[in-house]
Every structure is written in C-alpha cells, then in structure tokens.
Design a protein around this motif. Structure first.
Motif, short mmCIF file in Angstrom:
data_model
loop_
_atom_site.label_atom_id
_atom_site.label_comp_id
_atom_site.label_asym_id
_atom_site.label_seq_id
_atom_site.Cartn_x
_atom_site.Cartn_y
_atom_site.Cartn_z
N UNK A 88 0.68 -1.09 0.04
CA UNK A 88 0.01 0.22 0.03
C UNK A 88 0.78 1.38 -0.01
N UNK A 89 2.10 1.24 0.84
CA UNK A 89 2.79 2.33 0.80
C UNK A 89 3.97 2.45 -0.26
N UNK A 328 -6.99 -0.64 -4.35
CA UNK A 328 -8.33 -0.54 -3.75
C UNK A 328 -8.29 0.67 -2.80
N UNK A 329 -9.22 0.97 -1.93
CA UNK A 329 -9.07 1.99 -1.00
C UNK A 329 -8.83 1.34 0.26
N UNK A 330 -8.77 0.04 0.48
CA UNK A 330 -8.69 -0.81 1.78
C UNK A 330 -7.05 -0.47 2.14
N UNK A 334 -7.70 -5.52 5.98
CA UNK A 334 -8.90 -5.32 5.16
C UNK A 334 -8.56 -5.43 3.62
N UNK A 335 -7.64 -5.17 3.40
CA UNK A 335 -6.83 -5.38 1.92
C UNK A 335 -6.75 -6.64 1.32
N UNK A 336 -6.18 -7.41 2.52
CA UNK A 336 -5.94 -8.84 2.14
C UNK A 336 -7.16 -9.61 2.12
#
Length: 455
Positions: A88-89, A328-330, A334-336
């Motif tokens: 994400x980062x 995504x916005x997760x 929550x992303x996994x």
C-alpha cells in the motif's frame, strides 16, 4: 499527549530509518559473501536437515520443534497485514525488496542461531539458556550489551509484538467473522495462553510443532487458490513487481503512488519486521534445540526466513497484486480480506480464510514471544522470576482486549528496532567465530563423504 505521540513517532521513524535498515541488510550482505553464498548453496541441505533427527541429547526440544517455535513468533500478522501495508505504501516493487532483504537475511539468521548454540548454557532447572544476551556476554565480553538486548527484547515480549497487536488482531477477526464478543474471545484466549505457556518450552514447542506447519500449509493453499484462479495474469504480476522495484509507481485507484526509495524502505522494513532476521529473537529458540552442532542448527534456523518471507509473504503479495486489491481503498487486513474475496469470488469464504489465518498466526506469535521474554527474565533475574513473569504476561494478554493506545504500538515498534542494535554489534564482532565454525563443519562433512565413498 499529542506532543508526546509526535515525539515517539519521530523516534520510531529514526530507529527504523535508513541507518538501521542499512545495518540489517549490510550484515546479511557481509555474511552472504564471507560464507560463500551459503544460503543459496546449502538451502537444499538445510531443508533436508529440518526433517532429520539429530541423535544428540543436549537440548530441550528437537531441531524441528525449535524451528517451529521460532516460526510461531515470526509467522504472524506481519505476513498478512505487514505485506499489505508495505505494498500500500511502496507499491508492488516493495515485494521485490522484501525478497532481497529475506535472501540476505537468511545469512544473518544462520550466523545468529549458530552463535546461540555455540554459547548456550544450562540453567539450574536443567533447561537450555541461549540467545544474543549469552553470546554478547560470553563471546563479546560485554555485560552492558547483553543486558541492553535482554531489556529491549523483554519490552517487545510484554508490550510489543508478543501481546497487544496480536491480541487485538485475534479479537477483531473473531468479532468480524464469527460475531464473538471481544470479552468472550479475550477470556478464552487468556486461558489458552496460560494453559500452554505455564508448561514451558516443551509445551510451547509441542503446540507450535502442530499448529505452525498446519496453518502455514492452510494459508499457502488458500493463497495458491487465488493465484491459480488468476493464473493468466501471473506473468504480468511478477513483471510488475520487478519493474516497480526500479521505477516510481504512478497513482492508480486507491494507491497514491510511490517513489523507488519508498518501495525500498517499506519492502525492507516490513520484510525484516516479518522474518526478524538480525533482531535476535530466533536465536533464543534455536538455543533450545537438541544438537551437538551449532552450524547444523544455524542451517535449520535460516530456513525460517525462507519459509516466512520467500514463501508466505510472497503468496500474500501475489494475491494482493493479481486481484488488484493493492489499488483499492482498503488497507492492512481489510486489503488482504478484499483480495481473497475477489480472488475466490466469494464474499464469505475469502474473509473467513483470512480471519482463521490471522487468529492462529497471532496466537502462535504470543506463545513464541512468551518464551523469548522468559529467557530474558532468566538472564536478568534468574529462574525464580519465571513464574511471576508468566503471571504478568498472561495479565497483559487479558488487558490487551481493553487497550486501544496508538502510543503502545509506536513504543513496540521502537523497542523492536532497538533490540536489533546490540545483536548486530555482536554479530559483527563475532564474525570470525561464525566463519571459522562454518569452515570446520563443511570440511568435516566433506571428509565424511569422502571416507564413505572409499569405504
């Protein structure tokens, strides 16, 4: 309060900044080349040794059980949440830098676990004592560095990776997926932790030896299902990982974009955080192994970094990239969860698999770190302090359900990073011991092979 939090965040950024990451990776690079690419040349041998018995009676548990105890502490939320945070980062390129940190980290893990067995002692209850505090005190000759390591590691066990983040991960997952209240989950968890940890290393190793391999296989199979269902895009996903490692990643969807530097930093930091190579935790479990050879245990222990990062983190990373969840916005768990829901085409099965994985991984992490904390307590205060420590530890697990302090997480991160400093100093100062022991072992094994051929 905000000022204190800002100060702690600044300290955290400094501790986990380029100097520590360079020192961690640099130590791995040094041992990799000084030991002649040992982790590449001898990985098949090391994996074979994991499942072979050592006839030695010196030690508390088998080499396999010692590895499972170490893996129980490293395979945790970092493999599910940490990978998502890194990507994400830093974008998909972060996964490449995670691999690189792990490949060099295997040499570091080998060196620290070799030293743990070489300098281990027996306590007054007949249990093995070992880890960075002993090779820092008896090998380096520095009681100060040894005490510093033990204090920081005890801090991580009680207030860091060992308790609060894992407890909250378990309670959140139980509530979201199964609707179980936090109070009930906390009560059950506290009883389970008390029941297992009061039995000591043999009890912890017994549970870890069954739960860790089962959960690792279960989680890898779940990830493989996502990868197989999106197999047509696998080549493009791997290409994206490699290309993104050396070029900036543009903003797309919920992803804000990342520079190469950010990909490197987030990949290496999360990789190290996940497999703990160089932090000095795994040597405490390695020291309990039944073995007469410190090199043999070093080889077995380095497979832990391979299993943790090269296999499990890669699986999570590919699931996130193949399903587009990274855009995504997760974030975090929550992303996994979103990746599994999309990848398996099921809004119920995906989240359930992630929740079960999180619950078991987090539970075994609590057990592994309980043992590490106990070894530090014995070093600092003697065996008489073990029972009071275990009671306090169980109390901290119980209280973790009701604590939501961001500050605790930041302190945990700081102490976790600080733990690596005395350990890495020890590895650098004892590098010749590691090199010498390795040469002697492989010279002896090649002689044995030669004699067997002649016979």
């Amino acid at each position: 309060m905000n000022n204190l939090q800002s100060l702690l965040q600044a300290i955290d950024s400094f501790v986990w900044g380029p100097p520590l990451l360079i020192l961690l990776v640099g130590t791995g690079v040094y041992f990799t080349f000084k030991l002649g690419l040992l982790q590449f040349r001898h990985l098949p041998t090391a994996l074979k040794l994991v499942f072979s018995k050592d006839k030695s009676s010196n030690g508390d548990v088998s080499s396999f059980a010692a590895l499972c105890t170490a893996l129980s502490a490293t395979i945790g939320t970092g493999n599910i949440v940490g990978v998502a945070t890194a990507i994400k980062l830093g974008g998909p390129g972060a996964l490449f830098w995670m691999w690189l940190a792990a490949l060099f980290g295997m040499a570091t893990k080998y060196a620290e676990c070799l030293l743990a067995v070489k300098y281990r002692k027996v306590d007054d209850k007949g249990q093995m004592l070992g880890g960075p505090m002993y090779y820092l005190r008896d090998g380096v000759g520095s009681k100060f560095l040894a005490t510093m390591f033990a204090v920081f590691a005890l801090g991580v066990a009680c207030f860091g990776i060992g308790t609060f983040p894992q407890v909250n991960a378990i309670l959140d997952a139980s509530h979201i997926s199964f609707g179980i209240s936090r109070e009930i989950s906390a009560s059950v968890l506290t009883l389970l932790v008390a029941f297992v940890t009061l039995g000591g290393i043999k009890s912890i190793a017994k549970v870890a030896g069954k739960v860790v391999p089962t959960m690792a296989v279960f989680y890898v199979l779940a990830c493989l299902s996502v990868i197989i269902m999106n197999a047509d895009q696998l080549g493009a996903a791997i290409q994206l990982v490699v290309v993104s490692a050396f070029t900036s990643t543009a903003a797309t969807g919920g992803f804000v974009g990342a520079s190469i530097m950010l990909a490197i930093q987030s990949g290496i930091a999360r990789g190290v955080f996940s497999n703990e190579s160089g932090l000095g935790s795994a040597p405490m479990a390695a020291a309990a192994a039944k073995t007469d050879s410190c090199v043999r245990q070093g080889l077995i222990s380095m497979t832990g970094t391979f299993i943790d990062t090269i296999i499990i983190c890669t699986m999570t990373g590919l699931a996130l990239i193949l399903t587009g969840a990274w855009q995504s916005d997760f974030a975090g768990a929550a992303m996994t969860t979103h990746a599994f829901a999309v990848g398996l085409n099921s809004d119920t099965l995906g989240p359930l698999l992630v929740s079960i994985g999180l619950i078991f991984f987090a539970f075994t992490t609590i057990l592994g770190w309980n043992y590490y904390g106990e070894r530090c307590v014995v070093f600092l205060m003697g065996t008489k302090a073990v029972l009071p420590y275990k009671i306090i530890f169980v109390g901290l697990v119980a209280s973790g359900a009701f604590l939501h302090l961001d500050m605790i997480w930041i302190i945990a991160d700081i102490v976790n990073g600080l733990m690596a400093v005395p350990n890495l100093i020890g590895l650098v100062l004892l590098r010749n011991v590691v090199i010498e022991e390795t040469k002697l072992y492989f010279a002896a094994t090649s002689k044995d092979k030669h004699d067997a051929v002649i016979a």
